[in-house]
Every structure is written in structure tokens, then in C-alpha cells.
Design a protein around this motif. Structure first.
Motif, PDB file in Angstrom:
ATOM      1  N   CYS A   1       0.821  -1.210   0.000  1.00 56.56           N
ATOM      2  CA  CYS A   1       0.000   0.000   0.000  1.00 56.56           C
ATOM      3  C   CYS A   1       0.856   1.260   0.000  1.00 56.56           C
ATOM      4  CB  CYS A   1      -0.917   0.003   1.221  1.00 56.56           C
ATOM      5  SG  CYS A   1      -2.198  -1.247   1.096  1.00 56.56           S
ATOM      6  N   GLU A   2       2.167   1.097  -0.118  1.00 54.98           N
ATOM      7  CA  GLU A   2       3.101   2.220  -0.038  1.00 54.98           C
ATOM      8  C   GLU A   2       3.968   2.209  -1.276  1.00 54.98           C
ATOM      9  OE1 GLU A   2       3.280   5.189   1.677  1.00 54.98           O
ATOM     10  OE2 GLU A   2       2.237   3.983   3.181  1.00 54.98           O
TER      11      GLU A   2
ATOM     12  N   ASN B   1       0.493   4.411  -2.257  1.00 55.89           N
ATOM     13  CA  ASN B   1      -0.892   3.969  -2.432  1.00 55.89           C
ATOM     14  C   ASN B   1      -1.199   3.654  -3.901  1.00 55.89           C
ATOM     15  OD1 ASN B   1      -3.601   3.493  -2.318  1.00 55.89           O
ATOM     16  ND2 ASN B   1      -4.179   5.498  -1.502  1.00 55.89           N
TER      17      ASN B   1
ATOM     18  N   CYS C   1      -4.050   2.794  -5.059  1.00 55.13           N
ATOM     19  CA  CYS C   1      -5.458   3.051  -5.372  1.00 55.13           C
ATOM     20  C   CYS C   1      -5.613   4.477  -5.891  1.00 55.13           C
ATOM     21  CB  CYS C   1      -6.326   2.883  -4.125  1.00 55.13           C
ATOM     22  SG  CYS C   1      -5.963   1.399  -3.179  1.00 55.13           S
TER      23      CYS C   1
ATOM     24  N   ASN D   1      -8.063   8.548  -4.498  1.00 59.71           N
ATOM     25  CA  ASN D   1      -7.967   8.525  -3.035  1.00 59.71           C
ATOM     26  C   ASN D   1      -8.632   7.314  -2.409  1.00 59.71           C
ATOM     27  OD1 ASN D   1      -6.501  10.919  -2.759  1.00 59.71           O
ATOM     28  ND2 ASN D   1      -8.378  12.117  -3.059  1.00 59.71           N
TER      29      ASN D   1
ATOM     30  N   ASN E   1      -8.899   3.793  -0.422  1.00 58.19           N
ATOM     31  CA  ASN E   1      -8.149   3.322   0.749  1.00 58.19           C
ATOM     32  C   ASN E   1      -7.566   1.947   0.453  1.00 58.19           C
ATOM     33  OD1 ASN E   1      -8.726   5.561   2.316  1.00 58.19           O
ATOM     34  ND2 ASN E   1     -10.657   4.684   3.067  1.00 58.19           N
ATOM     35  N   CYS E   2      -6.285   1.808   0.751  1.00 59.51           N
ATOM     36  CA  CYS E   2      -5.600   0.540   0.463  1.00 59.51           C
ATOM     37  C   CYS E   2      -5.492  -0.278   1.744  1.00 59.51           C
ATOM     38  CB  CYS E   2      -4.207   0.844  -0.070  1.00 59.51           C
ATOM     39  SG  CYS E   2      -3.263  -0.612  -0.534  1.00 59.51           S
ATOM     40  N   SER E   3      -5.782  -1.579   1.674  1.00 61.76           N
ATOM     41  CA  SER E   3      -5.437  -2.451   2.794  1.00 61.76           C
ATOM     42  C   SER E   3      -4.700  -3.686   2.302  1.00 61.76           C
ATOM     43  CB  SER E   3      -6.665  -2.856   3.614  1.00 61.76           C
ATOM     44  OG  SER E   3      -7.857  -2.580   2.952  1.00 61.76           O
ATOM     45  N   GLU E   4      -3.732  -4.092   3.113  1.00 65.83           N
ATOM     46  CA  GLU E   4      -2.927  -5.257   2.790  1.00 65.83           C
ATOM     47  C   GLU E   4      -3.742  -6.529   2.940  1.00 65.83           C
ATOM     48  OE1 GLU E   4       0.865  -4.252   5.010  1.00 65.83           O
ATOM     49  OE2 GLU E   4       1.401  -6.143   4.025  1.00 65.83           O
TER      50      GLU E   4
ATOM     51  N   TYR F   1      -3.015  -6.566  -1.964  1.00 63.15           N
ATOM     52  CA  TYR F   1      -3.773  -5.458  -1.375  1.00 63.15           C
ATOM     53  C   TYR F   1      -5.146  -5.403  -2.013  1.00 63.15           C
ATOM     54  CZ  TYR F   1      -2.763  -3.125  -5.794  1.00 63.15           C
ATOM     55  OH  TYR F   1      -2.675  -2.813  -7.124  1.00 63.15           O
TER      56      TYR F   1
ATOM     57  N   CYS G   1      -8.233  -2.309  -2.812  1.00 65.81           N
ATOM     58  CA  CYS G   1      -8.592  -0.898  -2.745  1.00 65.81           C
ATOM     59  C   CYS G   1     -10.065  -0.782  -2.400  1.00 65.81           C
ATOM     60  CB  CYS G   1      -8.366  -0.217  -4.091  1.00 65.81           C
ATOM     61  SG  CYS G   1      -6.645  -0.116  -4.588  1.00 65.81           S
TER      62      CYS G   1
ATOM     63  N   ASN H   1      -7.684  -0.991  -8.975  1.00 69.58           N
ATOM     64  CA  ASN H   1      -7.022   0.206  -8.472  1.00 69.58           C
ATOM     65  C   ASN H   1      -7.922   1.431  -8.511  1.00 69.58           C
ATOM     66  OD1 ASN H   1      -4.561  -1.186  -8.064  1.00 69.58           O
ATOM     67  ND2 ASN H   1      -4.097  -0.988 -10.234  1.00 69.58           N
TER      68      ASN H   1
END
Ligand code: NAG
Ligand code: NAG
Ligand code: NAG
Ligand code: NAG
Ligand code: NAG
Ligand code: NAG
Ligand code: CA
Ligand code: CA
Length: 334
Positions: free
Chosen positions: A80-81, A83, A85, A88, A90-93, A98, A100, A110
Motif C-alpha cells: 500500500c506504499e 498507495n 489506489c 484517493n 483506501n488501500c489495505s494489505e 492489497y 482498494c 485500483n
């Protein structure tokens, strides 16, 4: 194994000292070299190194598998780094990478996909939707449309008949998708998707979809991505296989952007041939206006007024071909 290698190298070095002495050459340097080698050997041994996360040791260094870094592959890269996505999101592992979480009306892995409501089923009547795609400095937004593209144009009959395969941007649209970015401000409708569109460097893209109160169709779907280099506009614009016979059932569009203070002058070169029949153009090329060109007589040059964008459309039916066209254009200051 490391130990064995170490001794082999030291032995080799001793041999080279012996050879050097035989030749009476700079012994000191060779001795230094031996010390160097053993020093680096003691550092490059894999004996005491355990690499994490499935990394393997080679010459004293961990070779890390994908998505890990650090001296011992102990650092897991964060997918997520930065991001991934867009919009804007939100990204989660996750285990696999990941996901989005996208804002409303954005889709795709994405958040890089937008579409008309219910696509590929019919959109609702009386729809207005807008999207802003944010530009990134030094990059160019590229829009690409899916093949299924159906937006009501003025060629449909009163009973919501089929959309034509022939629609032009900026006129002839009852419903439309409008793309606004930099110098581009075009409407699309009809039965075939526009060719890919590249925005200007760093520019945002505003997209509007609007449907009136009668007759709905399947709509559009597009994805976008940020690319490093703009795709240069093609010039000349030529039909596939030119000057050999072009294929049947082809629909291609090119957008030539207008520039303030310049007319665009289009010229047909070389052989020109597009199927003509009893009822007019069976195959045709259309430039800017609604004039369809076909037959074997090269049309006169076409001048597009200053600042206006020009669409070039090539459309062929399901039988009989010809040699096609070769169209060049240039900007003329006026
Ligand atoms: C992202 O997370 C923030 C904080 O939880 C939330 O306010 C925001 O609505 C989320 N954005 C999306 C696109 O889901
Ligand atoms: C975007 O759309 C184009 C055209 O449909 C397709 O070829 C391409 O694979 C898509 N890209 C992504 C990342 O989905
Ligand atoms: C509309 O298109 C469909 C599918 O392509 C076709 O079967 C139908 O005959 C067309 N209708 C008209 C009125 O052209
Ligand atoms: C849109 O309006 C037409 C009448 O103009 C109607 O036949 C059609 O079902 C409507 N479409 C939707 C998706 O509601
Ligand atoms: C450019 O377009 C304008 C408006 O159509 C026209 O008056 C002018 O003659 C054109 N200039 C050239 C060089 O063709
Ligand atoms: C198209 O026409 C241009 C200008 O005459 C010429 O330079 C080019 O080679 C032609 N291309 C093809 C494929 O015939
Ligand atoms: Ca409509
Ligand atoms: Ca044909």
C-alpha cells in the motif's frame, strides 16, 4: 562449502605469490592481495547468515524474494506504499497483496475503472454523473474504452432503435459522455468506442455522462492509468494494410486536437479507394464534419477552423473492400 572455497582461493593466491616471486615482481602487493581476499572471505561466508522469508544466502549476502528487502530479507514491503489506489481509494494489505476500497462510482482493482450505471446493461434515463480523475505531475492520464459502447445518438428512430455505428463527437448526441481536459472538450455517443485518449502532462480529466429522458442503451466503460510518455498522435492516419485491401467490419476513430490560432489542414495522399455502391458509401472515411468520403476520387484538402478538434472516422461494412486512404494533417497559423 564456504570453508572449502575459502581455502581454495587462499591456495590459489599462495601459488600466485610463488609465481610472482619467481619473476621477481612486486611481492608486497600480492601479499596484500592475499590479506584482502581472506578479509573479504570472512565477510562473504554464508555460514552464520540466516535469511528470512525464504531468502537465500549468496557470497555472504541475502538474495531476497519479491516483496521483501533488508539485510536479511526481514522487511516486508508494504504493497500500500505508495498507495496504488486511484481516486484517493483506501488501500489495505491482504495475503495476496492489497485491495482498494474505492469511492462511489469508481471500480476496478485500483479504482481505475469508471462506467455508466448498470453497465453492460442499459443505463437509466435522466442520468447525470461526473468524475474527476486527478493528474499526477510529469505523468499523462490515458483513457481506454471497452468495446461495448452504446450511447444514444440522433440517428436512432423514435422507438429507441439501434444506435448507429457512425456517430461523431460534438454533434448528433442525445445522450453523451463528455471528456474535458486541457484543450480537449469532446462529446462521444453512438455505437463504437472512441480510440484511447491521452490528457496533457499533469492535467486532471473531467468526465460527464448525461442521458436524457427517452431511450437508454448499454453505455460505456473505461479504465485509466498514469503513463510516463504521451502516445504521440499518428500522422499520417492510414487505413489498416494500406495500400492493400482494408478489412471488413472495421470502425476506427482518431482525435486530432485543435490549437488556438491554428487551422488544421488535412490532405489525402497516394491511392484513395473506399467501397461505394448504389446507395452511397458502403465504406467511408469521415473527417471533422459529417461528410463521408468514398469512391476512387481523392477528396479535396479539408481545413478545420482554428481551435476546433477534428475526429477522423473509418468505417467499413461486412463485405467488399478497397485500398483505403492515407491522410496527413498539419497545423497552419492563421
Ligand atoms: C477511507 O477511510 C477513511 C477513514 O476511515 C474514510 O473516511 C473514507 O471515507 C474512506 N474512503 C473510501 C474511498 O472508502
Ligand atoms: C483497459 O482497457 C483496455 C481496453 O479495454 C484493455 O485493453 C486494458 O487491458 C485495460 N487495462 C486494465 C489495467 O484493465
Ligand atoms: C438491432 O441490432 C440487433 C443486434 O445487432 C439486430 O438483431 C436487430 O435486427 C437490429 N434492429 C434494427 C431495427 O436494426
Ligand atoms: C427509458 O425510457 C424509455 C422510453 O423513452 C423506456 O422505454 C425505457 O425502458 C427507459 N429505460 C430505462 C432503463 O428505464
Ligand atoms: C482558417 O480558418 C478560418 C475560419 O474557418 C478561415 O477564415 C481561414 O481562411 C483559414 N485559414 C487558412 C490558412 O486556411
Ligand atoms: C502516406 O503519405 C505520406 C505523404 O505523402 C508518405 O510520406 C507516406 O509514406 C505514406 N504512407 C503510406 C503507408 O503509404
Ligand atoms: Ca437517451
Ligand atoms: Ca465494404
Amino acid at each position: 562449502m564456504g570453508e572449502l572455497l575459502r581455502w581454495m582461493v587462499v591456495l590459489l593466491s599462495i601459488t600466485s605469490i610463488a609465481l610472482a616471486s619467481l619473476h621477481g615482481e612486486e611481492e608486497e602487493q600480492d601479499i596484500l592481495a592475499v590479506i584482502d581476499i581472506s578479509l573479504s572471505l570472512s565477510f562473504s561466508s554464508c555460514d552464520d547468515i540466516n535469511c528470512d522469508n525464504g531468502g537465500s544466502c549468496f557470497k555472504g549476502n541475502c538474495v531476497c524474494p519479491d516483496k521483501t528487502t533488508g539485510m536479511y530479507c526481514e522487511v516486508l514491503e508494504n504493497p500500500c506504499e505508495p498507495n496504488p489506489c486511484y481516486a484517493n481509494g483506501n488501500c489495505s494489505e491482504t495475503e495476496e497483496g492489497y485491495i482498494c476500497e474505492c469511492p462511489r462510482d469508481f471500480f476496478g482493482t485500483n479504482c481505475d475503472v469508471i462506467q455508466s450505471p448498470n453497465y453492460p446493461d442499459n443505463y437509466a434515463n435522466n442520468t447525470v454523473m461526473t468524475w474527476v480523475l486527478s493528474g499526477i505531475p510529469d505523468k499523462y492520464i490515458l483513457l481506454q474504452f471497452e468495446d461495448v459502447f452504446e450511447i444514444e445518438d440522433t440517428s436512432v428512430s423514435n422507438s429507441c432503435g439501434n444506435v448507429s455505428y457512425n456517430s461523431v463527437s460534438n454533434n448528433g448526441c442525445y445522450d453523451y459522455i463528455k471528456i474535458i481536459t486541457g484543450d480537449i472538450n469532446v462529446k462521444y455517443c453512438g455505437g463504437a468506442p472512441p480510440s484511447p485518449i491521452t490528457a496533457q502532462e499533469g492535467s486532471d480529466v473531467l468526465i460527464v455522462f448525461r442521458a436524457d429522458s427517452f431511450c437508454s442503451y448499454r453505455g460505456f466503460k473505461l479504465n485509466y492509468t498514469h503513463i510516463d510518455q504521451p502516445i504521440p498522435p499518428v500522422n499520417p492516419i492510414i487505413s489498416p494494410s494500406y495500400p492493400n485491401m482494408y478489412p471488413d467490419d472495421t470502425y476506427l476513430t482518431w482525435l486530432v486536437l485543435g490549437r488556438r490560432g491554428f487551422n488544421i489542414s488535412f490532405t489525402f495522399n497516394g491511392v484513395f479507394g473506399l467501397e461505394i455502391g448504389e446507395y452511397g458509401c458502403y465504406d467511408y472515411v469521415m473527417v471533422y464534419t459529417n461528410d463521408k468520403y468514398c469512391g476512387n476520387v481523392k477528396p479535396q484538402p479539408i481545413v478545420v477552423p482554428t481551435g476546433e478538434d477534428a475526429m477522423v472516422i473509418f468505417n467499413t461494412d461486412d463485405s467488399e473492400g478497397s485500398q483505403g486512404f492515407n491522410l496527413t494533417y498539419e497545423y497552419q497559423e492563421n
